[in-house]
Scaffold this motif. Structure first.
Motif, mmCIF file in Angstrom:
data_model
loop_
_atom_site.group_PDB
_atom_site.id
_atom_site.type_symbol
_atom_site.label_atom_id
_atom_site.label_comp_id
_atom_site.label_asym_id
_atom_site.label_seq_id
_atom_site.Cartn_x
_atom_site.Cartn_y
_atom_site.Cartn_z
ATOM 1 N N SER A 225 6.005 3.169 -3.696
ATOM 2 C CA SER A 225 4.991 2.794 -4.675
ATOM 3 C C SER A 225 3.636 3.334 -4.225
ATOM 4 O O SER A 225 3.277 3.227 -3.051
ATOM 5 N N LYS A 227 -0.379 3.084 -5.402
ATOM 6 C CA LYS A 227 -1.308 2.414 -6.316
ATOM 7 C C LYS A 227 -2.736 2.541 -5.805
ATOM 8 O O LYS A 227 -2.970 2.841 -4.627
ATOM 9 N N TYR A 247 5.664 -6.104 -9.334
ATOM 10 C CA TYR A 247 5.805 -5.221 -10.499
ATOM 11 C C TYR A 247 5.935 -6.038 -11.780
ATOM 12 O O TYR A 247 5.284 -5.758 -12.786
ATOM 13 N N GLN A 250 2.586 -7.769 -12.629
ATOM 14 C CA GLN A 250 1.616 -6.814 -13.157
ATOM 15 C C GLN A 250 2.012 -6.336 -14.547
ATOM 16 O O GLN A 250 1.159 -6.132 -15.407
ATOM 17 N N LEU A 256 -0.518 -3.052 -15.143
ATOM 18 C CA LEU A 256 0.057 -1.711 -15.040
ATOM 19 C C LEU A 256 -0.585 -0.780 -16.052
ATOM 20 O O LEU A 256 -0.804 0.396 -15.790
ATOM 21 N N ASN A 260 -3.532 0.449 -12.404
ATOM 22 C CA ASN A 260 -3.558 -0.005 -11.021
ATOM 23 C C ASN A 260 -2.451 0.665 -10.213
ATOM 24 O O ASN A 260 -2.680 1.187 -9.135
ATOM 25 N N GLU A 261 -1.229 0.672 -10.753
ATOM 26 C CA GLU A 261 -0.107 1.322 -10.083
ATOM 27 C C GLU A 261 0.154 2.671 -10.742
ATOM 28 O O GLU A 261 0.296 2.760 -11.959
ATOM 29 N N SER A 264 6.078 4.062 -9.218
ATOM 30 C CA SER A 264 6.857 2.977 -8.631
ATOM 31 C C SER A 264 8.321 3.396 -8.525
ATOM 32 O O SER A 264 8.843 4.073 -9.416
#
Length: 322
Positions: A225, A227, A247, A250, A256, A260-261, A264
């Protein structure tokens, strides 16, 4: 035997078409990690056409209703898995197509089993795709094990085969001595769990490799991941329950969508061109190294094929009490 009546011929036709489609899709999934859209659409249209024709011949709309209903809820189920990153887009379309062809289990082995005195129930409700989905998950285990055996070194492969033979030898008396099915099932599940735990370290090595971010391609599945947290790049390798919980939290809160990420390992669809562009931008700015772990997920279609064959040979195992 199946051709002595029109219903049997119809079921056999559905089985042959589905078997052909799943076999072809399994080959492309194993070799190229794609499921051709043309194949899925062919199976989907074929399923609706055949059930529509059968409805006309029978003088009622039950067959086409079952086919359409099964296709609809199967697509929604598979699409939900796609949205959370568990299934890829090709898997979704293929599963919906197989559902259109098989709202009921064709159960092609039933006439043969009946002839030898094995009376196995056959569920008459259009929920075979749910059963197929459940058994596809179980079938992922032998498919994964087969891939590990193929890729492992010869020495490790021999140890795994020896372990499998020993487990079969230990389990065989339970069947030969007619031990209570409950205890047999519990013991078999315990041994299966041990086998999975033994293979996990191998899977982490055999299914993951390092790749340059600048060489990433659309559809590559990340093994870590990446982020942005307060402007800094944070990497989290591998898969664990904390990552899964974060996950889901979020995803539910919408974080998401805020970016932010970036990538993944929980997304089976792989990275998008937009995500690759963001990663390359971070590399160009010197915020992260030009490397990323890429994993190869276990192909779902071969597991779906295996589950389909088992259910057609043994009947509606999931709905047996019904």
């Amino acid at each position: 035997m199946w051709c002595f009546n029109l219903q049997g011929f119809f079921s056999l036709s559905l089985f042959i078409i589905s078997l052909f489609g799943l076999s072809l899709a399994s080959l492309t999934d194993l070799k190229q990690r794609i499921v051709p859209n043309k194949l899925s659409f062919f199976l989907l249209i074929g399923g609706l056409f055949l059930h529509g024709t059968w409805s006309i011949l029978q003088g009622n709309a039950q067959a086409i209703f079952y086919s359409t209903f099964a296709m609809a809820y199967s697509f929604l189920l598979a699409y939900a898995l796609y949205k959370v990153g568990v299934w890829a887009g090709g898997d979704v379309k293929l599963f919906a197509a197989i559902a259109a062809l098989n709202p009921l289990n064709p159960f092609v082995a039933k006439p043969l089993l009946d002839a030898y005195g094995f009376k196995i129930s056959h569920n008459a409700n259009p929920f075979f795709p749910i059963e197929l989905f459940v058994f596809t998950i179980f079938a992922m285990i032998p498919v994964s094990f087969a891939i590990i055996l193929k890729r492992a070194e010869k020495k490790i492969r021999r140890k795994l085969i020896f372990l499998l033979i020993m487990m079969a030898a230990i389990l065989s008396p339970f069947f030969l001595l007619n031990v209570d099915p409950y205890y047999t099932t519990v013991f078999a599940l315990a041994m299966l769990s041990y086998l999975i735990i033994a293979c996990l370290p191998l899977a982490r090595v055999l299914f993951v490799k390092e790749k340059k971010i600048t060489e990433l391609e659309e559809g590559d599945i990340c093994g870590e991941s990446i982020k942005l947290v307060r402007g800094k790049v944070v990497r989290e390798k591998g898969f664990n329950m904390r990552m899964l919980i974060n996950y889901l939290v979020q995803y539910k809160s919408g974080e998401l969508a805020k970016g932010n990420e970036i990538v993944s390992p929980l997304k089976a669809r792989g990275v998008t061109l937009e995500e690759i562009s963001k990663l390359k931008e971070l590399v160009a700015k010197g915020k992260t190294e030009n490397r990323i772990l890429v994993k190869e997920s276990v192909p779902i279609v071969p597991a779906m094929l295996l589950a389909y064959l088992v259910l057609n040979l043994l009947g509606d195992l999931l709905w047996m009490p019904l």
